[in-house]
Design a protein around this motif. Structure first.
Motif, short mmCIF file in Angstrom:
data_model
loop_
_atom_site.label_atom_id
_atom_site.label_comp_id
_atom_site.label_asym_id
_atom_site.label_seq_id
_atom_site.Cartn_x
_atom_site.Cartn_y
_atom_site.Cartn_z
N ASP A 74 4.78 -9.22 -5.34
CA ASP A 74 5.74 -8.94 -6.40
C ASP A 74 7.10 -8.53 -5.88
O ASP A 74 7.83 -7.79 -6.51
N GLY A 75 7.44 -9.03 -4.72
CA GLY A 75 8.76 -8.74 -4.17
C GLY A 75 8.78 -7.45 -3.39
O GLY A 75 7.76 -6.95 -2.95
N LYS A 76 9.95 -6.92 -3.26
CA LYS A 76 10.15 -5.69 -2.52
C LYS A 76 9.25 -4.59 -3.07
O LYS A 76 9.22 -4.36 -4.28
N LEU A 134 5.16 10.79 -9.35
CA LEU A 134 3.86 10.57 -8.72
C LEU A 134 3.44 9.10 -8.84
O LEU A 134 2.93 8.51 -7.89
N ASP A 135 3.69 8.51 -10.03
CA ASP A 135 3.35 7.10 -10.24
C ASP A 135 4.15 6.19 -9.31
O ASP A 135 3.61 5.25 -8.72
N VAL A 136 5.45 6.45 -9.18
CA VAL A 136 6.31 5.64 -8.30
C VAL A 136 5.84 5.75 -6.86
O VAL A 136 5.75 4.75 -6.14
N ASP A 158 2.56 3.83 -6.48
CA ASP A 158 2.82 2.38 -6.51
C ASP A 158 3.49 1.93 -5.22
O ASP A 158 3.19 0.86 -4.69
N ASP A 159 4.40 2.74 -4.70
CA ASP A 159 5.11 2.42 -3.47
C ASP A 159 4.15 2.31 -2.28
O ASP A 159 4.35 1.51 -1.39
N ALA A 160 3.11 3.12 -2.29
CA ALA A 160 2.16 3.14 -1.18
C ALA A 160 1.14 2.00 -1.26
O ALA A 160 0.50 1.67 -0.26
N SER A 161 0.99 1.40 -2.42
CA SER A 161 -0.02 0.36 -2.60
C SER A 161 0.42 -0.96 -1.97
O SER A 161 1.51 -1.45 -2.25
N VAL A 162 -0.42 -1.53 -1.12
CA VAL A 162 -0.09 -2.79 -0.47
C VAL A 162 -0.85 -3.97 -1.08
O VAL A 162 -0.59 -5.12 -0.75
N LEU A 163 -1.80 -3.68 -1.94
CA LEU A 163 -2.62 -4.75 -2.52
C LEU A 163 -2.23 -5.01 -3.97
O LEU A 163 -1.78 -4.11 -4.68
N ALA A 164 -2.43 -6.24 -4.39
CA ALA A 164 -2.22 -6.63 -5.79
C ALA A 164 -3.45 -6.18 -6.56
O ALA A 164 -4.46 -6.89 -6.60
N LEU A 165 -3.38 -5.00 -7.13
CA LEU A 165 -4.56 -4.41 -7.75
C LEU A 165 -5.15 -5.23 -8.89
O LEU A 165 -6.37 -5.34 -8.99
N ALA A 200 15.37 7.95 2.24
CA ALA A 200 15.51 9.39 2.05
C ALA A 200 14.82 9.84 0.76
O ALA A 200 14.18 10.89 0.73
N SER A 201 14.92 9.04 -0.28
CA SER A 201 14.25 9.37 -1.55
C SER A 201 12.74 9.34 -1.37
O SER A 201 12.03 10.22 -1.87
N ARG A 202 12.26 8.33 -0.68
CA ARG A 202 10.82 8.23 -0.41
C ARG A 202 10.36 9.44 0.39
O ARG A 202 9.30 10.01 0.14
#
Length: 160
Positions: free
Chosen positions: A33-35, A106-108, A111-118, A42-44
Motif C-alpha cells: 500500500d505504498g509508503k 497508538l493506532d498510527v 500500523d507503522d510497525a506492521s509489515v504484512l498486508a493483514l 523524529a515523530s516516529r
C-alpha cells in the motif's frame, strides 16, 4: 539429507528450508500500500519512546531524544495537532504537564510497525482449518520463545 545426519545438520537444513518459506511468505503477504508511514523519523521516535516509557514531560522527552527542549516541543505540538498526542496535567503537580499518546497515536504506531498486508493474510488464514491456524501460531510462538538474542551473531554496529 541422510538419516545419519546429526541434530545440528538437520537443524541447519531446517533453517535453510524455513528461510526459503519465510521469504515466500513475506513476498506473498507484505504490504503493497505504498509508503509504510507518513511519519518523519523524529515523530516516529517520539511516539515509539512514549509507547515504551509511558507519559513524560517535554523536557524528559527532549533529554531522551538528545534534542533541545524547543525542538521536542515543536515535534510534540505537531503530533498534538494531528491528534496523535495529548498533554495532561500531572496529578501530583498541576504545574507540570505530561505528553501521552492518544488512541489514534497508538493506532498510527501499530500500523507503522506492521509489515504484512493483514487483510490478505486474514483471508488466507480463513481458508485454513482452525486447528491448523492454531498450530501455525503456536509454532511461530515456540520459534520466538526458542530464540536467545544474546547468542545470535551480529555484525559490528548492529544491535543484538
Amino acid at each position: 539429507m541422510t538419516e545419519n545426519a546429526s541434530p545440528n545438520e538437520r537443524a541447519a537444513d531446517d533453517a535453510q528450508t524455513f528461510d526459503r518459506l519465510f521469504q515466500q511468505v513475506y513476498l506473498t503477504y507484505h504490504r503493497r500500500d505504498g509508503k509504510r508511514s507518513a511519519l518523519p523519523g523524529a515523530s516516529r521516535a517520539v511516539l515509539t519512546h512514549l509507547s515504551m516509557s509511558g507519559p513524560l514531560s517535554v523536557g524528559e522527552l527532549a533529554e531522551h531524544l538528545d534534542r533541545a527542549q524547543s525542538v521536542a516541543s515543536d515535534i510534540v505540538t505537531g503530533l498534538e495537532r494531528k491528534g496523535l498526542l495529548e498533554r495532561r496535567a500531572d496529578p501530583a503537580d498541576r504545574r507540570r504537564t505530561f505528553v501521552w499518546l492518544t488512541d489514534a497515536g497508538l493506532d498510527v504506531l501499530r500500523d507503522d510497525a506492521s509489515v504484512l498486508a493483514l487483510p490478505l493474510l486474514a483471508s488466507a488464514l480463513e481458508r485454513m482449518p482452525a486447528v491448523r491456524r492454531a498450530e501455525l501460531l503456536a509454532t511461530m510462538r515456540a520459534l520466538v520463545d526458542a530464540s536467545y538474542l544474546s547468542e545470535v551473531p551480529h555484525t559490528e554496529g548492529e544491535r543484538p
